[in-house]
Design a protein around this motif. Structure first.
Motif, PDB file in Angstrom:
ATOM      1  N   GLY A 140     120.426  79.127  53.881  1.00 42.66           N
ATOM      2  CA  GLY A 140     120.761  79.325  52.783  1.00 42.66           C
ATOM      3  C   GLY A 140     122.186  79.551  52.651  1.00 42.66           C
ATOM      4  N   ALA A 141     122.721  79.677  53.603  1.00 41.30           N
ATOM      5  CA  ALA A 141     124.474  79.531  53.653  1.00 41.30           C
ATOM      6  C   ALA A 141     125.104  78.406  53.196  1.00 41.30           C
ATOM      7  CB  ALA A 141     124.974  80.259  54.991  1.00 41.30           C
ATOM      8  N   HIS A 142     124.539  77.349  54.043  1.00 40.63           N
ATOM      9  CA  HIS A 142     124.861  75.965  53.591  1.00 40.63           C
ATOM     10  C   HIS A 142     124.344  75.391  52.276  1.00 40.63           C
ATOM     11  CE1 HIS A 142     126.465  74.717  57.471  1.00 40.63           C
ATOM     12  NE2 HIS A 142     125.341  75.507  58.180  1.00 40.63           N
ATOM     13  N   LEU A 143     123.046  75.816  51.947  1.00 41.39           N
ATOM     14  CA  LEU A 143     122.913  75.628  50.363  1.00 41.39           C
ATOM     15  C   LEU A 143     123.780  76.237  49.270  1.00 41.39           C
ATOM     16  CD1 LEU A 143     118.974  75.542  51.207  1.00 41.39           C
ATOM     17  CD2 LEU A 143     120.315  73.415  50.576  1.00 41.39           C
ATOM     18  N   GLY A 144     124.160  77.344  49.947  1.00 45.70           N
ATOM     19  CA  GLY A 144     124.830  78.240  48.974  1.00 45.70           C
ATOM     20  C   GLY A 144     126.311  77.638  48.738  1.00 45.70           C
ATOM     21  N   SER A 145     126.748  76.971  49.691  1.00 44.00           N
ATOM     22  CA  SER A 145     128.090  76.420  49.642  1.00 44.00           C
ATOM     23  C   SER A 145     128.377  75.294  48.790  1.00 44.00           C
ATOM     24  CB  SER A 145     128.695  76.220  51.262  1.00 44.00           C
ATOM     25  OG  SER A 145     128.247  75.113  51.699  1.00 44.00           O
ATOM     26  N   TYR A 146     127.125  74.739  48.365  1.00 37.72           N
ATOM     27  CA  TYR A 146     127.245  73.439  47.562  1.00 37.72           C
ATOM     28  C   TYR A 146     127.979  73.693  46.225  1.00 37.72           C
ATOM     29  CZ  TYR A 146     125.733  69.308  44.976  1.00 37.72           C
ATOM     30  OH  TYR A 146     125.822  68.225  44.015  1.00 37.72           O
ATOM     31  N   THR A 147     128.800  72.834  45.966  1.00 38.61           N
ATOM     32  CA  THR A 147     129.465  73.156  44.669  1.00 38.61           C
ATOM     33  C   THR A 147     129.211  71.744  43.917  1.00 38.61           C
ATOM     34  OG1 THR A 147     131.637  72.405  45.704  1.00 38.61           O
ATOM     35  CG2 THR A 147     131.290  74.690  45.159  1.00 38.61           C
ATOM     36  N   ASN A 148     129.446  71.911  42.628  1.00 34.71           N
ATOM     37  CA  ASN A 148     129.028  70.547  41.725  1.00 34.71           C
ATOM     38  C   ASN A 148     130.249  70.194  41.056  1.00 34.71           C
ATOM     39  OD1 ASN A 148     127.791  68.704  40.163  1.00 34.71           O
ATOM     40  ND2 ASN A 148     126.457  70.105  39.418  1.00 34.71           N
ATOM     41  N   ASP A 149     131.377  70.309  41.801  1.00 32.84           N
ATOM     42  CA  ASP A 149     132.525  70.174  41.128  1.00 32.84           C
ATOM     43  C   ASP A 149     133.514  68.747  41.594  1.00 32.84           C
ATOM     44  OD1 ASP A 149     133.370  70.831  43.557  1.00 32.84           O
ATOM     45  OD2 ASP A 149     134.524  72.618  43.263  1.00 32.84           O
ATOM     46  N   ARG A 198     121.611  66.129  46.779  1.00 31.43           N
ATOM     47  CA  ARG A 198     121.828  66.860  45.554  1.00 31.43           C
ATOM     48  C   ARG A 198     122.835  66.303  45.004  1.00 31.43           C
ATOM     49  NH1 ARG A 198     122.765  73.229  47.187  1.00 31.43           N
ATOM     50  NH2 ARG A 198     122.207  74.082  44.845  1.00 31.43           N
ATOM     51  N   ALA A 199     123.855  65.946  45.679  1.00 30.47           N
ATOM     52  CA  ALA A 199     125.155  65.322  45.168  1.00 30.47           C
ATOM     53  C   ALA A 199     124.852  64.025  44.653  1.00 30.47           C
ATOM     54  CB  ALA A 199     126.309  65.136  46.302  1.00 30.47           C
ATOM     55  N   LEU A 200     123.912  63.252  45.465  1.00 20.54           N
ATOM     56  CA  LEU A 200     123.546  61.932  44.786  1.00 20.54           C
ATOM     57  C   LEU A 200     122.651  62.245  43.378  1.00 20.54           C
ATOM     58  CD1 LEU A 200     122.014  60.146  47.614  1.00 20.54           C
ATOM     59  CD2 LEU A 200     123.924  59.333  46.264  1.00 20.54           C
ATOM     60  N   ALA A 201     121.789  63.122  43.161  1.00 21.41           N
ATOM     61  CA  ALA A 201     121.162  63.530  41.997  1.00 21.41           C
ATOM     62  C   ALA A 201     122.123  64.001  40.801  1.00 21.41           C
ATOM     63  CB  ALA A 201     120.205  64.335  42.228  1.00 21.41           C
ATOM     64  N   ASP A 202     123.050  64.871  41.221  1.00 21.60           N
ATOM     65  CA  ASP A 202     124.301  65.197  40.440  1.00 21.60           C
ATOM     66  C   ASP A 202     125.097  64.049  39.818  1.00 21.60           C
ATOM     67  OD1 ASP A 202     123.504  67.767  39.954  1.00 21.60           O
ATOM     68  OD2 ASP A 202     124.485  68.427  41.571  1.00 21.60           O
ATOM     69  N   THR A 495     118.782  70.406  42.690  1.00 20.66           N
ATOM     70  CA  THR A 495     118.486  71.433  43.796  1.00 20.66           C
ATOM     71  C   THR A 495     118.398  70.779  45.096  1.00 20.66           C
ATOM     72  OG1 THR A 495     116.227  71.022  43.323  1.00 20.66           O
ATOM     73  CG2 THR A 495     117.284  72.757  41.904  1.00 20.66           C
ATOM     74  N   GLY A 496     118.079  69.545  45.202  1.00 16.27           N
ATOM     75  CA  GLY A 496     117.867  68.939  46.452  1.00 16.27           C
ATOM     76  C   GLY A 496     116.398  69.149  47.042  1.00 16.27           C
ATOM     77  N   THR A 497     115.239  69.512  45.907  1.00 15.54           N
ATOM     78  CA  THR A 497     114.062  69.855  46.449  1.00 15.54           C
ATOM     79  C   THR A 497     113.391  68.743  47.055  1.00 15.54           C
ATOM     80  OG1 THR A 497     112.181  71.202  45.775  1.00 15.54           O
ATOM     81  CG2 THR A 497     112.773  69.466  44.227  1.00 15.54           C
ATOM     82  N   GLY A 498     112.619  69.153  48.049  1.00 18.67           N
ATOM     83  CA  GLY A 498     112.090  68.004  48.655  1.00 18.67           C
ATOM     84  C   GLY A 498     112.237  67.777  50.125  1.00 18.67           C
ATOM     85  N   VAL A 499     113.524  67.748  50.320  1.00 24.09           N
ATOM     86  CA  VAL A 499     114.305  67.250  51.744  1.00 24.09           C
ATOM     87  C   VAL A 499     113.735  68.073  52.629  1.00 24.09           C
ATOM     88  CG1 VAL A 499     116.177  67.381  53.251  1.00 24.09           C
ATOM     89  CG2 VAL A 499     116.299  66.548  50.691  1.00 24.09           C
ATOM     90  N   ARG A 500     113.624  69.547  52.477  1.00 26.89           N
ATOM     91  CA  ARG A 500     113.436  70.500  53.658  1.00 26.89           C
ATOM     92  C   ARG A 500     111.883  70.511  53.807  1.00 26.89           C
ATOM     93  NH1 ARG A 500     115.795  74.625  50.033  1.00 26.89           N
ATOM     94  NH2 ARG A 500     114.094  76.033  50.521  1.00 26.89           N
ATOM     95  N   THR A 501     110.807  70.217  52.700  1.00 29.48           N
ATOM     96  CA  THR A 501     109.525  70.034  52.847  1.00 29.48           C
ATOM     97  C   THR A 501     109.286  68.863  53.552  1.00 29.48           C
ATOM     98  OG1 THR A 501     109.051  71.109  50.888  1.00 29.48           O
ATOM     99  CG2 THR A 501     107.359  69.412  51.700  1.00 29.48           C
TER     100      THR A 501
END
Ligand code: BES
Ligand code: MN
Ligand code: ZN
Length: 511
Positions: A140-149, A198-202, A495-501
């Protein structure tokens, strides 16, 4: 200048400590507060004046502990002033619900960044499985540090962002701490890979056409020791991949088929399982000649989120080194209208040999996946999972709380659904059935690509014809791959969904 990957996740260091150090100016201390019923479990590892202060606040009803809520307060500690951040957990009281913990850690990190904190000390709530909870918090901490800037000018050189996330265990046992450290490292690998996807999809479609997508995949593969092979437009055509070729033919940016492989060191047997992950890689979906309305079309830059998740999963697997072969296949194209575009009524001949009548050029995902799945089978796949932002119909059916899971094999479906639940990316099973065959029956070809609503089931049924004979799961992530509005735990966007699954599935633990 780097055009991507400039997000701050690389800078966050996650560690563990038994107790709080003496207060320092840019520290923040965080505690979870659970909603009705279980308030104290989040506080139990805290002690003394800090605990008393927080208890008072909660008792006074100043903070109710609703999910995603947070409250930043100053608290007087005998050793000095501390800033304290309360994070609401809602009803997520139960140990198995790592989803709430992951989310709370992400909320805390985003609040800490806003508050210009350098170090965040996060008290682990009461739990039986310390390692599991630590992993969720670290993720959660690493995911929460993602910025789209990464396309915004940095005025302050990024120096203000959070550098340390410390999980406070309140536990002196060295063995527990060692186990937890291992989990935190796995969390870092997985969450950084999710953020990479996520960065790729953004990334805007204009800076990530298929060939560039393939280049990024190759660079990642080189960095982590994966084998990579990209089929270019000529090879796609020569090998008879008419689905992928047909979708890509209208664009000035040629299609690509990206193949990335992981093999455990010293792998000898050819008879073991080969997991194949196939990801939709449409770098921009205009709809083609069956063009989409302008509203929200910009979101179609993320129509390669499934492909990015597949590559992100391989990126993590390469570092975690399980004893299992995995191949990622990403058929990538740009779906554009032009004088060379595929037209409604055209018929494509796929790699598997079946023909498909293209009723709607906006139903392009299933065309490229048909070739991707068939190609994965030709590589010897024994089990397949495809991930695709495939249909608007799944958005209507499930909203963004569950991805749609379609399968031709109950036990594989159960295994994938369990991995998804452990990863905190829940799915909901949907039917694959010939009841829906009218949607894919064509008078002039073997199949057609669109037959009216409900379309998610028609799309899945079509894909099942190409997976036939191999256990296969299709995850329709059209809703879960993209967040429309910024939320306390995440900026708007991918969101990067799927990687963790997928990583959970490959690692195969947890039952
Ligand atoms: N990429 C879209 C599906 C999609 C929709 C993803 C919304 C994310 C958010 C897909 O290629 C598509 O266009 N599907 C159409 C198919 C239909 C026109 C046959 C759809 O679902 O509307
Ligand atoms: Mn489309
Ligand atoms: Zn699409």
């Amino acid at each position: 200048m780097s055009l991507t990957g400039g997000s701050s996740q690389d800078k966050l260091n996650v560690s563990l400590a038994a107790t709080l150090p003496p207060p320092a100016p840019r520290d923040l201390v965080s505690l979870c507060v659970f909603g009705s019923g279980a308030r104290d479990v989040g506080l139990c590892r805290a002690k003394g004046a800090l605990l008393d202060a927080v208890r008072e606040l909660v008792a006074a009803g100043d903070f109710k502990g609703e999910e995603d809520d947070s409250l930043l307060v100053g608290a007087n500690d005998p050793k000095g002033a501390r800033r304290v951040l309360l994070v609401g957990m809602g009803r997520h009281g139960d140990d198995d619900d790592t989803r709430g913990l992951r989310r709370a850690a992400a909320v805390a990190v985003r609040r800490a960044n806003e508050a210009k904190a350098r170090r965040l000390f996060f008290f682990m709530p009461a739990c039986s499985d310390v390692a599991r909870v630590a992993r969720a918090l670290a993720e959660g901490a690493h995911l929460g540090s993602y910025t789209n800037d990464f396309y915004q000018k940095k005025e302050d050189g990024g120096e203000t962002s959070l550098a340390e996330f410390v999980v406070v265990t309140g536990d002196g046992d060295e063995r527990v701490r060692a186990g937890v450290a291992e989990e935190a490292e796995r969390a870092r690998v997985v969450a950084e890979s999710a953020n990479w996807a996520r960065a790729l999809a953004d990334e805007p479609g204009g800076s990530l056409p298929p060939v560039e997508f393939a280049r990024r995949a190759a660079a990642m593969a080189g960095e982590f020791g994966l084998e990579v092979e990209t089929l270019d437009a000529g090879e796609i055509r020569a090998r008879g991949m008419g689905g992928l070729w047909g979708v890509g033919q209208g664009s000035d940016n040629p299609p690509a088929l990206i193949v990335v492989r992981y093999e455990p060191e010293g792998f000898d047997g050819g008879d073991e399982e080969l997991f194949a992950f196939v990801g939709k890689g449409i770098t921009f979906d205009t709809g083609g000649i069956s063009i989409k309305p302008a509203k929200n079309m910009e979101e179609m830059k993320a129509d390669m989120a499934g492909g990015a998740a597949v590559l992100g999963a391989l990126r993590a697997v390469a570092q975690l080194k399980p004893r299992r072969r995995v191949v990622g296949v990403v058929p990538s194209a740009e779906n554009m209208p032009s004088g060379r575009s595929i037209k409604p009524g055209d018929i494509v001949r796929t790699f598997a040999g079946y023909t498909i009548e293209v009723v709607d050029t906006d139903a392009e995902g299933r065309l490229v996946l048909a070739d991707g799945i068939a190609y994965a089978k030709s590589l010897g796949a024994t089990r397949i999972v495809d991930l695709a932002t495939l249909t608007g119909s799944i958005v209507v059916a499930l909203g963004d709380h569950r991805a749609g899971l379609f399968s031709n094999d109950d036990s594989w479906a159960t295994e994938v659904a369990r991995a998804a639940a452990r990863a905190g990316e829940p799915v909901w099973r949907m039917p694959v059935s010939d009841d829906y065959k009218k949607k894919i029956e064509s008078d002039i070809a073997d199949f057609k690509n669109y037959g009216g609503r409900p379309d998610a089931t028609g799309a899945a049924l079509l894909l099942s014809k190409f997976a036939a004979g191999t256990p296969w799961v299709h995850l329709d992530i059209a809703a879960t791959a993209w967040l429309e509005e910024p939320a306390p735990h995440s900026p708007a966007g991918a969101t990067g969904t799927g990687v963790r699954t997928l990583v959970e599935l490959v690692m195969g633990d947890g039952g």
